[in-house]
Design a protein around this motif. Structure first.
Motif, PDB file in Angstrom:
ATOM      1  N   TYR A   7       0.859  -1.193   0.000  1.00  0.00           N
ATOM      2  CA  TYR A   7       0.000   0.000   0.000  1.00  0.00           C
ATOM      3  C   TYR A   7       0.889   1.235   0.000  1.00  0.00           C
ATOM      4  CZ  TYR A   7      -3.621  -3.295   1.301  1.00  0.00           C
ATOM      5  OH  TYR A   7      -4.486  -4.352   1.304  1.00  0.00           O
ATOM      6  N   ILE A   8       0.476   2.232  -0.745  1.00  0.00           N
ATOM      7  CA  ILE A   8       1.272   3.459  -0.804  1.00  0.00           C
ATOM      8  C   ILE A   8       0.374   4.656  -0.492  1.00  0.00           C
ATOM      9  CG2 ILE A   8       2.769   4.896  -2.238  1.00  0.00           C
ATOM     10  CD1 ILE A   8       3.421   2.422  -3.900  1.00  0.00           C
ATOM     11  N   ASP A   9       0.808   5.421   0.461  1.00  0.00           N
ATOM     12  CA  ASP A   9       0.124   6.659   0.831  1.00  0.00           C
ATOM     13  C   ASP A   9       0.188   7.593  -0.379  1.00  0.00           C
ATOM     14  OD1 ASP A   9      -0.393   9.184   1.926  1.00  0.00           O
ATOM     15  OD2 ASP A   9       0.447   8.611   3.876  1.00  0.00           O
ATOM     16  N   LYS A  10      -0.942   8.146  -0.773  1.00  0.00           N
ATOM     17  CA  LYS A  10      -0.952   8.960  -2.012  1.00  0.00           C
ATOM     18  C   LYS A  10       0.029  10.137  -1.921  1.00  0.00           C
ATOM     19  CE  LYS A  10      -4.681  12.064  -0.853  1.00  0.00           C
ATOM     20  NZ  LYS A  10      -6.037  12.407  -0.827  1.00  0.00           N
ATOM     21  N   GLU A  11       0.299  10.585  -0.689  1.00  0.00           N
ATOM     22  CA  GLU A  11       1.218  11.722  -0.523  1.00  0.00           C
ATOM     23  C   GLU A  11       2.660  11.389  -0.911  1.00  0.00           C
ATOM     24  OE1 GLU A  11       1.332  14.207   2.988  1.00  0.00           O
ATOM     25  OE2 GLU A  11      -0.598  13.360   3.582  1.00  0.00           O
ATOM     26  N   VAL A  12       3.010  10.092  -0.912  1.00  0.00           N
ATOM     27  CA  VAL A  12       4.420   9.744  -1.150  1.00  0.00           C
ATOM     28  C   VAL A  12       4.621   8.988  -2.463  1.00  0.00           C
ATOM     29  CG1 VAL A  12       4.811   9.624   1.345  1.00  0.00           C
ATOM     30  CG2 VAL A  12       4.398   7.511   0.085  1.00  0.00           C
ATOM     31  N   LEU A  13       3.589   9.014  -3.289  1.00  0.00           N
ATOM     32  CA  LEU A  13       3.628   8.218  -4.522  1.00  0.00           C
ATOM     33  C   LEU A  13       4.833   8.548  -5.410  1.00  0.00           C
ATOM     34  CD1 LEU A  13       1.996   5.997  -5.838  1.00  0.00           C
ATOM     35  CD2 LEU A  13       0.572   7.740  -6.913  1.00  0.00           C
ATOM     36  N   ASP A  14       5.225   9.829  -5.421  1.00  0.00           N
ATOM     37  CA  ASP A  14       6.320  10.224  -6.318  1.00  0.00           C
ATOM     38  C   ASP A  14       7.655  10.389  -5.599  1.00  0.00           C
ATOM     39  OD1 ASP A  14       4.635  10.267  -8.467  1.00  0.00           O
ATOM     40  OD2 ASP A  14       3.963  12.317  -8.013  1.00  0.00           O
ATOM     41  N   LYS A  54       3.690  -9.502   6.046  1.00  0.00           N
ATOM     42  CA  LYS A  54       3.723  -9.563   4.570  1.00  0.00           C
ATOM     43  C   LYS A  54       3.085  -8.332   3.946  1.00  0.00           C
ATOM     44  CE  LYS A  54       3.473 -14.553   4.483  1.00  0.00           C
ATOM     45  NZ  LYS A  54       2.459 -15.578   4.541  1.00  0.00           N
ATOM     46  N   THR A  55       2.626  -7.407   4.780  1.00  0.00           N
ATOM     47  CA  THR A  55       1.949  -6.213   4.272  1.00  0.00           C
ATOM     48  C   THR A  55       2.833  -4.998   4.506  1.00  0.00           C
ATOM     49  OG1 THR A  55      -0.163  -7.207   4.884  1.00  0.00           O
ATOM     50  CG2 THR A  55      -0.159  -4.828   4.446  1.00  0.00           C
ATOM     51  N   LEU A  56       3.125  -4.291   3.442  1.00  0.00           N
ATOM     52  CA  LEU A  56       4.011  -3.130   3.561  1.00  0.00           C
ATOM     53  C   LEU A  56       3.256  -1.851   3.191  1.00  0.00           C
ATOM     54  CD1 LEU A  56       6.811  -1.757   3.850  1.00  0.00           C
ATOM     55  CD2 LEU A  56       7.304  -2.462   1.495  1.00  0.00           C
ATOM     56  N   PHE A  57       3.403  -0.870   4.047  1.00  0.00           N
ATOM     57  CA  PHE A  57       2.769   0.430   3.808  1.00  0.00           C
ATOM     58  C   PHE A  57       3.875   1.474   3.692  1.00  0.00           C
ATOM     59  CE2 PHE A  57       0.205   4.007   5.989  1.00  0.00           C
ATOM     60  CZ  PHE A  57      -0.249   4.492   4.764  1.00  0.00           C
ATOM     61  N   LEU A  58       3.966   2.098   2.532  1.00  0.00           N
ATOM     62  CA  LEU A  58       4.955   3.176   2.358  1.00  0.00           C
ATOM     63  C   LEU A  58       4.266   4.492   2.661  1.00  0.00           C
ATOM     64  CD1 LEU A  58       6.633   2.061  -1.009  1.00  0.00           C
ATOM     65  CD2 LEU A  58       7.296   1.501   1.334  1.00  0.00           C
TER      66      LEU A  58
END
Ligand code: SF4
Length: 364
Positions: A7-14, A54-58
């Motif tokens: 999962y990626i926080d939309k704030e850190v997508l780039d 097994k779940t990673l959240f950036l």
């Protein structure tokens, strides 16, 4: 790292680190609005710890990157600082406090590295001897498989003169470190235990032999080293087993390259007991003679701890009489009856460790 859900926080997508990790993992991901969206997924999960590994959240660390280690007033604390760059662990130790510490327990990696670097720059400007580690809320080196984070830190610490970085691990992920110019500002440390404890309580960790082989490689590259016998676990025949590991340690590592060795007996918050019973049904570690400490943690009875520590200290002292040994979260009585002094006689535990750091690392 076996990540099944990313999962990626939309704030850190780039963010640059996000791109590196996505490339390395080469898996599909889901963009979320905030942490609550990820936490919600865990609401009805029957085995949250298994899923969390097994779940990673950036995401971003929206709080402080640098924090004081949460000690207590009742036990002697070492004034350690924590560099809070990630959460949770892919390895699986029965006694791991992180299983009950985070709700939900899931892997999180903070990718706002510019903010982290700013925090470090601020710390370095204070020009005060600081010991800071990354291995409190996660293992320091598991992340190397997906992002060369330690590499970035070692280089950054190498360019200042007052702070020491400690990378604490049960892995052998040191390849990224070997070619770096560290300037003796980074201590690489391993947690050690008996073969029996590693086999029964530390799933997915490197073997003791492999950990020591990695330590030897770091020693050859001039890194100061440290070792942590924590948690020490009492079982029939444990003294001989710990003696064997201590001998093995010194057969590989020169005492003069060791900045410190910490000792800490097994202790746990009562909430962890049911998790261990459920997840590690063969484990017997929670069935010893325990008493609740002033901090609410269950510990072995004090006479048992003192007796046990005396043995461990004597094994270390026999081979390495001058190496700095300290206790994690014990009181003056334990210090006096096992090491023969209290930290206050040397200006306090933080001072003791700072002095040892100054002797072994290039800091002042
Ligand atoms: S290696 Fe450390 S952080 Fe990872 S599961 Fe074991 S105790 Fe927890």
């Amino acid at each position: 790292m076996k990540i099944t859900d990313l999962y990626i926080d939309k704030e850190v997508l780039d963010y640059p680190a996000t791109n590196v990790i996505c490339d390395r993992l080469n898996t599909s991901f889901q963009v979320v609005n905030n942490a609550e969206d990820v936490y919600g997924i865990f609401a009805n999960v029957k085995t949250p710890v298994e899923k969390g590994k097994k779940t990673l959240f950036l995401t971003k660390n929206k709080g402080k990157f640098i924090r004081q280690c949460p000690g207590t007033d009742y036990y002697t604390c070492c004034n350690y600082m924590i560099l809070h760059f990630g959460i949770f662990c892919t390895m699986d130790c029965s006694y791991c406090i992180l299983q009950s510490y985070f709700h939900p327990p899931l892997l999180q990696f903070f990718v706002n590295h510019k903010d982290l670097e700013k925090s470090l720059d601020h710390l370095f400007l204070q020009k005060k001897l600081t010991r800071i580690g990354t291995g409190e809320y996660t293992d320091s080196l598991i992340w190397e498989e997906i992002y060369p984070f330690a590499e970035m830190l070692v280089s950054k610490f190498s360019r200042q003169s007052h702070a020491i970085l400690e990378l604490k691990t049960k892995t052998v992920n040191i390849e990224n470190l070997l070619s770096l110019r560290h300037n003796r500002k980074t201590v690489v440390s391993w947690s050690l235990n008996t073969e029996r404890v590693v086999k029964s309580e530390e799933r997915q960790t490197a073997s003791i032999k492999a950990r020591l082989t990695a330590a030897v490689k770091c020693q050859e590259m001039g890194y100061p080293l440290a070792f942590h016998f924590d948690p020490l676990i009492i079982y029939p025949g444990c003294e001989e087993d710990y003696k064997k590991i201590i001998k093995q340690l010194f057969a590989n590592i020169l005492p003069e390259n060791i900045v410190w060795i910490s000792l800490g007996s097994f202790r746990f918050m009562p909430a962890l007991k049911s998790i261990i019973e459920q997840r590690f049904d063969q484990s017997k570690i929670v069935y010893g003679e325990f008493i609740k400490g002033i901090d609410g943690k269950m510990r072995y009875f004090k006479p048992l701890r003192i007796n046990f520590y005396r043995q461990i200290v004597s094994y270390i002292r026999e081979i390495a009489p001058n190496v700095t040994v300290y206790f994690c979260m014990e009181d003056d009585e334990v210090w006096l009856k096992t090491l023969g002094f209290t930290p206050s006689e040397y200006g306090g535990l933080p001072m003791m460790l700072d002095k040892s750091a100054s002797r072994h690392c290039d800091v002042f």
